[in-house]
Design a protein around this motif. Sequence first.
Motif, PDB file in Angstrom:
ATOM      1  N   GLN A 123      -6.477  -4.930 -14.960  1.00  0.00           N
ATOM      2  CA  GLN A 123      -6.473  -3.745 -14.104  1.00  0.00           C
ATOM      3  C   GLN A 123      -5.527  -3.953 -12.916  1.00  0.00           C
ATOM      4  O   GLN A 123      -5.405  -5.057 -12.400  1.00  0.00           O
ATOM      5  CB  GLN A 123      -7.894  -3.447 -13.596  1.00  0.00           C
ATOM      6  CG  GLN A 123      -8.863  -3.131 -14.726  1.00  0.00           C
ATOM      7  CD  GLN A 123     -10.308  -3.001 -14.286  1.00  0.00           C
ATOM      8  OE1 GLN A 123     -10.692  -3.428 -13.205  1.00  0.00           O
ATOM      9  NE2 GLN A 123     -11.137  -2.412 -15.144  1.00  0.00           N
TER      10      GLN A 123
ATOM     11  N   LEU B 248      -5.285  -2.482  -9.321  1.00  0.00           N
ATOM     12  CA  LEU B 248      -5.991  -1.658  -8.348  1.00  0.00           C
ATOM     13  C   LEU B 248      -5.397  -1.747  -6.949  1.00  0.00           C
ATOM     14  O   LEU B 248      -5.507  -0.806  -6.163  1.00  0.00           O
ATOM     15  CB  LEU B 248      -7.468  -2.067  -8.289  1.00  0.00           C
ATOM     16  CG  LEU B 248      -8.214  -2.082  -9.632  1.00  0.00           C
ATOM     17  CD1 LEU B 248      -9.680  -2.482  -9.412  1.00  0.00           C
ATOM     18  CD2 LEU B 248      -8.119  -0.728 -10.323  1.00  0.00           C
ATOM     19  N   THR B 249      -4.770  -2.868  -6.626  1.00  0.00           N
ATOM     20  CA  THR B 249      -4.233  -3.075  -5.287  1.00  0.00           C
ATOM     21  C   THR B 249      -3.069  -4.051  -5.348  1.00  0.00           C
ATOM     22  O   THR B 249      -3.024  -4.935  -6.220  1.00  0.00           O
ATOM     23  CB  THR B 249      -5.318  -3.628  -4.343  1.00  0.00           C
ATOM     24  OG1 THR B 249      -4.723  -4.066  -3.109  1.00  0.00           O
ATOM     25  CG2 THR B 249      -6.046  -4.805  -4.965  1.00  0.00           C
TER      26      THR B 249
ATOM     27  N   ARG C 172      -6.295   8.898 -10.229  1.00  0.00           N
ATOM     28  CA  ARG C 172      -6.004   9.272  -8.840  1.00  0.00           C
ATOM     29  C   ARG C 172      -7.197  10.063  -8.319  1.00  0.00           C
ATOM     30  O   ARG C 172      -7.704  10.965  -8.991  1.00  0.00           O
ATOM     31  CB  ARG C 172      -4.729  10.115  -8.730  1.00  0.00           C
ATOM     32  CG  ARG C 172      -4.534  10.709  -7.323  1.00  0.00           C
ATOM     33  CD  ARG C 172      -3.192  11.365  -7.131  1.00  0.00           C
ATOM     34  NE  ARG C 172      -2.139  10.355  -7.022  1.00  0.00           N
ATOM     35  CZ  ARG C 172      -0.887  10.647  -6.663  1.00  0.00           C
ATOM     36  NH1 ARG C 172      -0.534  11.891  -6.406  1.00  0.00           N
ATOM     37  NH2 ARG C 172       0.005   9.691  -6.583  1.00  0.00           N
ATOM     38  N   HIS C 173      -7.633   9.707  -7.113  1.00  0.00           N
ATOM     39  CA  HIS C 173      -8.827  10.320  -6.530  1.00  0.00           C
ATOM     40  C   HIS C 173      -8.643  10.373  -5.014  1.00  0.00           C
ATOM     41  O   HIS C 173      -8.041   9.470  -4.427  1.00  0.00           O
ATOM     42  CB  HIS C 173     -10.057   9.470  -6.890  1.00  0.00           C
ATOM     43  CG  HIS C 173     -11.369  10.148  -6.693  1.00  0.00           C
ATOM     44  ND1 HIS C 173     -11.947  10.299  -5.455  1.00  0.00           N
ATOM     45  CD2 HIS C 173     -12.221  10.725  -7.585  1.00  0.00           C
ATOM     46  CE1 HIS C 173     -13.108  10.920  -5.582  1.00  0.00           C
ATOM     47  NE2 HIS C 173     -13.298  11.203  -6.861  1.00  0.00           N
TER      48      HIS C 173
ATOM     49  N   SER D 226     -12.433   4.817  -4.522  1.00  0.00           N
ATOM     50  CA  SER D 226     -12.988   5.495  -5.699  1.00  0.00           C
ATOM     51  C   SER D 226     -12.458   4.918  -7.005  1.00  0.00           C
ATOM     52  O   SER D 226     -13.205   4.811  -7.990  1.00  0.00           O
ATOM     53  CB  SER D 226     -12.675   6.995  -5.622  1.00  0.00           C
ATOM     54  OG  SER D 226     -11.286   7.200  -5.453  1.00  0.00           O
ATOM     55  N   VAL D 227     -11.183   4.543  -7.043  1.00  0.00           N
ATOM     56  CA  VAL D 227     -10.621   4.020  -8.288  1.00  0.00           C
ATOM     57  C   VAL D 227     -11.249   2.674  -8.645  1.00  0.00           C
ATOM     58  O   VAL D 227     -11.476   2.369  -9.817  1.00  0.00           O
ATOM     59  CB  VAL D 227      -9.086   3.905  -8.194  1.00  0.00           C
ATOM     60  CG1 VAL D 227      -8.510   3.360  -9.505  1.00  0.00           C
ATOM     61  CG2 VAL D 227      -8.467   5.267  -7.881  1.00  0.00           C
ATOM     62  N   ALA D 228     -11.576   1.894  -7.628  1.00  0.00           N
ATOM     63  CA  ALA D 228     -12.272   0.624  -7.876  1.00  0.00           C
ATOM     64  C   ALA D 228     -13.633   0.882  -8.513  1.00  0.00           C
ATOM     65  O   ALA D 228     -14.107   0.090  -9.346  1.00  0.00           O
ATOM     66  CB  ALA D 228     -12.426  -0.163  -6.587  1.00  0.00           C
TER      67      ALA D 228
ATOM     68  N   ASN E 223      -4.600   2.113 -10.578  1.00  0.00           N
ATOM     69  CA  ASN E 223      -4.847   2.954  -9.406  1.00  0.00           C
ATOM     70  C   ASN E 223      -3.588   3.764  -9.100  1.00  0.00           C
ATOM     71  O   ASN E 223      -2.569   3.222  -8.710  1.00  0.00           O
ATOM     72  CB  ASN E 223      -5.207   2.067  -8.215  1.00  0.00           C
ATOM     73  CG  ASN E 223      -5.482   2.857  -6.943  1.00  0.00           C
ATOM     74  OD1 ASN E 223      -5.435   4.092  -6.943  1.00  0.00           O
ATOM     75  ND2 ASN E 223      -5.776   2.155  -5.863  1.00  0.00           N
TER      76      ASN E 223
ATOM     77  N   ASP F  16      -5.772   6.193  -4.194  1.00  0.00           N
ATOM     78  CA  ASP F  16      -7.157   6.466  -3.822  1.00  0.00           C
ATOM     79  C   ASP F  16      -7.192   6.884  -2.350  1.00  0.00           C
ATOM     80  O   ASP F  16      -7.380   6.079  -1.455  1.00  0.00           O
ATOM     81  CB  ASP F  16      -8.064   5.262  -4.096  1.00  0.00           C
ATOM     82  CG  ASP F  16      -7.655   3.998  -3.346  1.00  0.00           C
ATOM     83  OD1 ASP F  16      -6.453   3.861  -3.027  1.00  0.00           O
ATOM     84  OD2 ASP F  16      -8.533   3.162  -3.069  1.00  0.00           O
TER      85      ASP F  16
ATOM     86  N   HIS G 140      -1.414   2.592  -3.509  1.00  0.00           N
ATOM     87  CA  HIS G 140      -0.687   3.172  -4.645  1.00  0.00           C
ATOM     88  C   HIS G 140       0.204   2.051  -5.178  1.00  0.00           C
ATOM     89  O   HIS G 140       1.417   2.054  -4.990  1.00  0.00           O
ATOM     90  CB  HIS G 140       0.152   4.352  -4.144  1.00  0.00           C
ATOM     91  CG  HIS G 140       0.649   5.261  -5.232  1.00  0.00           C
ATOM     92  ND1 HIS G 140       0.585   4.953  -6.563  1.00  0.00           N
ATOM     93  CD2 HIS G 140       1.246   6.485  -5.154  1.00  0.00           C
ATOM     94  CE1 HIS G 140       1.113   5.953  -7.270  1.00  0.00           C
ATOM     95  NE2 HIS G 140       1.512   6.889  -6.430  1.00  0.00           N
TER      96      HIS G 140
END
Length: 427
Positions: free
Chosen positions: A87, A89-90, A187-188, A193-195, A207, A210, A215
């Motif tokens: 994943q 995410l960051t 995308r949220h 939220s994506v986590a 991600n 969020d 991004h």
Amino acid sequence: MDTKTDQQALLRDAMRILNMTRDAFSQRLGVTRRALDSWLLPGGSPEFRSMPEVVGRFVAEILDGLPARPPRPAAGAPAISCEGKPQLLTTGQLDLDTVNEVFRIADVMEPIAKRRKVTRVLEGAVLGNLFFEASTRTRMSFGTAFCRLGGSVVDTTGFTFSSMIKGESIYDTSRVVSGYVDALVVRHPELGSVAEFARATNLPVVNAGDGPGEHPSQALLDLYTIQREFSRIGKVIDGMHIAFVGDLKYGRTVHSLSKLLALHKGLKFSFVSPASLEMPEHLLEKLSVNGHVIEQTDDLAAGVRGADVLYATRIQKERFSSEAMEGYTPDFQVNRALVDAACKPETLVMHPLPRDSRDGANDLSTDLDRDPRLAIFRQTDNGIPVRMAIFAMLLGVENQVAHAMRDVTWRTPHPVGADDAVFEGED
């Protein structure tokens, strides 16, 4: 692999590992800059030349003589991972070696992204594009990247067309959708939220934004753009001066890119914004490493003066109340007069888009559109190979692509628009 693609990927990877410009690298190889440029051109260009075999062997010897690089992940292990899952995410989960590996694979993807080659390594795989916030280029870019690898895409856009409007939780949505698809891009509008989506599934998750958080894929394509542009004009990222202009409090692209840039050494960061939209303090603390210099100012001309990169951002009106816009006037517009007066002739002007192109907007002006310093469309184009590389790494097919390419069978278009600036040495 196609030998033309092979030599381009080898040369770009070598320059990246050695942290060399094209000028420095050509000197190291004992060839002219013109010869190196001809080896890096696309195969369809009339100026393209095949690299002599002896040069290829010399490049390999140079790389073999370097200190050992960290081993690539073992077969089956995710090359990009968060808490053991494939994943993204960051940007905080990435180190410089992983970033360079993404870029190496993106170089391999270039002929596919530019519609000269095709591959089917993800044939049968389905991407779930879950966008609970408005998007055009990011949603289409991810979808296009997945399709270019041979996969297919299903989309959902906004809360109105989602069961979340009925009160369904993020966990339930993620778990249900995981039964339908093979990877998720989310995308949220809410931070973190994506986590939450990622915790509820073992699927690859990316991600795509969020809220005011991060991004990471945008940061990767931005850094890839800077590196490629710098290579052409004889610069390296270490020691550069980058000015971020605009909404730095809520601009997640700035947050992610600045963290990736901080992996390099000796940069000067200029953060230019009104006091109400300054860079968050916790992020400034993360950037205080590797000999970086940080300055904050609300003086636009002073902040961008002498910058190697000017990165403008749109005001994130959807994330705060109108009173927070105090001090953010049309005087903050980045236009041709400002760039000519305060920047260098080779300053790279970037923007994550969309920009507000209306008259009087405090954003990036359209009067720069024919200026070769404006890289925004080259920037968006770079999103395809970078996101292809991300998908390939998350799904474990990164080493298959080079051997699974074939020529396209249709008449391929040239994507550059009629009003795009012609960039000297474009490849």
